[in-house]
Design an enzyme around this catalytic site. Sequence first.
Site, PDB file in Angstrom:
ATOM      1  N   HIS A   5      21.279  46.172  33.862  1.00  0.00           N
ATOM      2  CA  HIS A   5      19.939  45.571  33.640  1.00  0.00           C
ATOM      3  C   HIS A   5      19.574  44.569  34.754  1.00  0.00           C
ATOM      4  O   HIS A   5      18.473  44.267  35.076  1.00  0.00           O
ATOM      5  CB  HIS A   5      20.285  44.625  32.256  1.00  0.00           C
ATOM      6  CG  HIS A   5      20.078  45.491  31.132  1.00  0.00           C
ATOM      7  ND1 HIS A   5      20.209  44.941  29.851  1.00  0.00           N
ATOM      8  CD2 HIS A   5      20.189  46.703  30.981  1.00  0.00           C
ATOM      9  CE1 HIS A   5      20.085  45.710  28.892  1.00  0.00           C
ATOM     10  NE2 HIS A   5      20.277  46.934  29.506  1.00  0.00           N
ATOM     11  N   HIS A  40      13.625  46.515  33.797  1.00  0.00           N
ATOM     12  CA  HIS A  40      14.592  45.536  34.473  1.00  0.00           C
ATOM     13  C   HIS A  40      14.097  45.325  36.051  1.00  0.00           C
ATOM     14  O   HIS A  40      14.467  43.958  36.432  1.00  0.00           O
ATOM     15  CB  HIS A  40      15.935  46.305  34.330  1.00  0.00           C
ATOM     16  CG  HIS A  40      16.486  46.528  33.101  1.00  0.00           C
ATOM     17  ND1 HIS A  40      16.611  45.528  32.231  1.00  0.00           N
ATOM     18  CD2 HIS A  40      16.802  47.695  32.525  1.00  0.00           C
ATOM     19  CE1 HIS A  40      16.756  46.035  31.060  1.00  0.00           C
ATOM     20  NE2 HIS A  40      16.906  47.416  31.242  1.00  0.00           N
ATOM     21  N   THR A  61      37.690  29.599  37.123  1.00  0.00           N
ATOM     22  CA  THR A  61      36.608  29.948  36.250  1.00  0.00           C
ATOM     23  C   THR A  61      35.675  31.031  36.288  1.00  0.00           C
ATOM     24  O   THR A  61      35.125  31.617  35.633  1.00  0.00           O
ATOM     25  CB  THR A  61      35.834  28.507  35.661  1.00  0.00           C
ATOM     26  OG1 THR A  61      35.129  28.186  36.807  1.00  0.00           O
ATOM     27  CG2 THR A  61      36.760  27.603  35.202  1.00  0.00           C
ATOM     28  N   CYS A  71      37.068  32.651  41.447  1.00  0.00           N
ATOM     29  CA  CYS A  71      37.677  31.347  41.614  1.00  0.00           C
ATOM     30  C   CYS A  71      38.398  30.875  40.273  1.00  0.00           C
ATOM     31  O   CYS A  71      38.316  31.814  39.562  1.00  0.00           O
ATOM     32  CB  CYS A  71      36.665  30.169  41.882  1.00  0.00           C
ATOM     33  SG  CYS A  71      35.350  29.857  40.485  1.00  0.00           S
ATOM     34  N   ASP A 112      38.712  31.361  45.668  1.00  0.00           N
ATOM     35  CA  ASP A 112      39.235  30.048  46.221  1.00  0.00           C
ATOM     36  C   ASP A 112      40.985  30.129  45.568  1.00  0.00           C
ATOM     37  O   ASP A 112      41.287  31.288  45.343  1.00  0.00           O
ATOM     38  CB  ASP A 112      38.617  29.070  45.739  1.00  0.00           C
ATOM     39  CG  ASP A 112      38.851  28.779  44.084  1.00  0.00           C
ATOM     40  OD1 ASP A 112      39.386  29.530  43.624  1.00  0.00           O
ATOM     41  OD2 ASP A 112      38.213  27.789  43.543  1.00  0.00           O
TER      42      ASP A 112
HETATM   43  C1  RB5 Z   1      39.764  25.014  41.475  1.00  0.00           C
HETATM   44  O1  RB5 Z   1      40.560  24.182  40.765  1.00  0.00           O
HETATM   45  C2  RB5 Z   1      38.634  25.273  40.443  1.00  0.00           C
HETATM   46  O2  RB5 Z   1      37.814  23.964  40.128  1.00  0.00           O
HETATM   47  C3  RB5 Z   1      37.719  26.377  40.940  1.00  0.00           C
HETATM   48  O3  RB5 Z   1      38.428  27.534  41.208  1.00  0.00           O
HETATM   49  C4  RB5 Z   1      36.574  26.833  40.012  1.00  0.00           C
HETATM   50  O4  RB5 Z   1      37.140  26.941  38.591  1.00  0.00           O
HETATM   51  C5  RB5 Z   1      35.157  26.128  40.121  1.00  0.00           C
HETATM   52  O5  RB5 Z   1      34.310  26.566  39.428  1.00  0.00           O
END
Ligand code: RB5
Length: 168
Positions: free
Chosen positions: A123, A158, A92, A90, A33
Site C-alpha cells: 500500500h 495507493h 524501538t 534502533c 544505533d
Molecule cells: C537508545 O537508547 C534509544 O533511545 C534508541 O535506540 C531508540 O529507541 C530511539 O527512538
Amino acid sequence: MCGTNLSLSRGWSCISASEGVGDEIMKVAIGCDHGGLNLKVSVKELLNALGHEVEDFGCHTPDSCDYPDIAVPVANAVVSGQADRGILICGTGIGIGIAANKIAGIRAALCHDTFSAHACREHNDANILVMPGRFISTEEADMILTEFFSTQFEGGRHQNRIDKIPVK
Ligand code: RB5
C-alpha cells in the site's frame, strides 16, 4: 519451495523469498544505533544468505550513538539510488524512523510483524524497513524482512495517495 536454507544458523527449515517476486537481488543500505546493533548483525546474515548486496552505514560497536547520524546517510543512499532499499534498526524503531522520514522521498515503515511488512510494501511502497531491535526476536525479524522483500507495491489508488504526500 525453499529458496534459501538457513536452517543451520536459525533453526528454520527454510527461509524463502516468494517465487518470482522476491528473487530480485537488491542493493540494501543498512544501519542501526546501539539499540539495534545485535539485530542488525543477524539481519545482515539473512540478507547475505539471500544474495543481496549490503552496505553497512554503522554503527559498528555497542557504544552509545545518535540515531539521526545513521538514519540520514541510509535515507540519502536510498533516495539517490545508491541503494534499492534501506533497513534501519534502533531500540524501538521510532527515533530512527522519524529521522529517515524527514528525507524527501523516503517512506520508512516501522514494522513489528509480517502484516505490517506486507502492507507497507503493498500500500505504501515503503523503501525503508524499520525494526525495533529491543522488541522483536531474530526469528520475527527474519520473517518481517522476508515479507518486506517479497511484496510488490500495488500501485493504482495507493500511488494516488503517495502522490499527495508533500515532498520538499
Ligand atoms: C537508545 O537508547 C534509544 O533511545 C534508541 O535506540 C531508540 O529507541 C530511539 O527512538
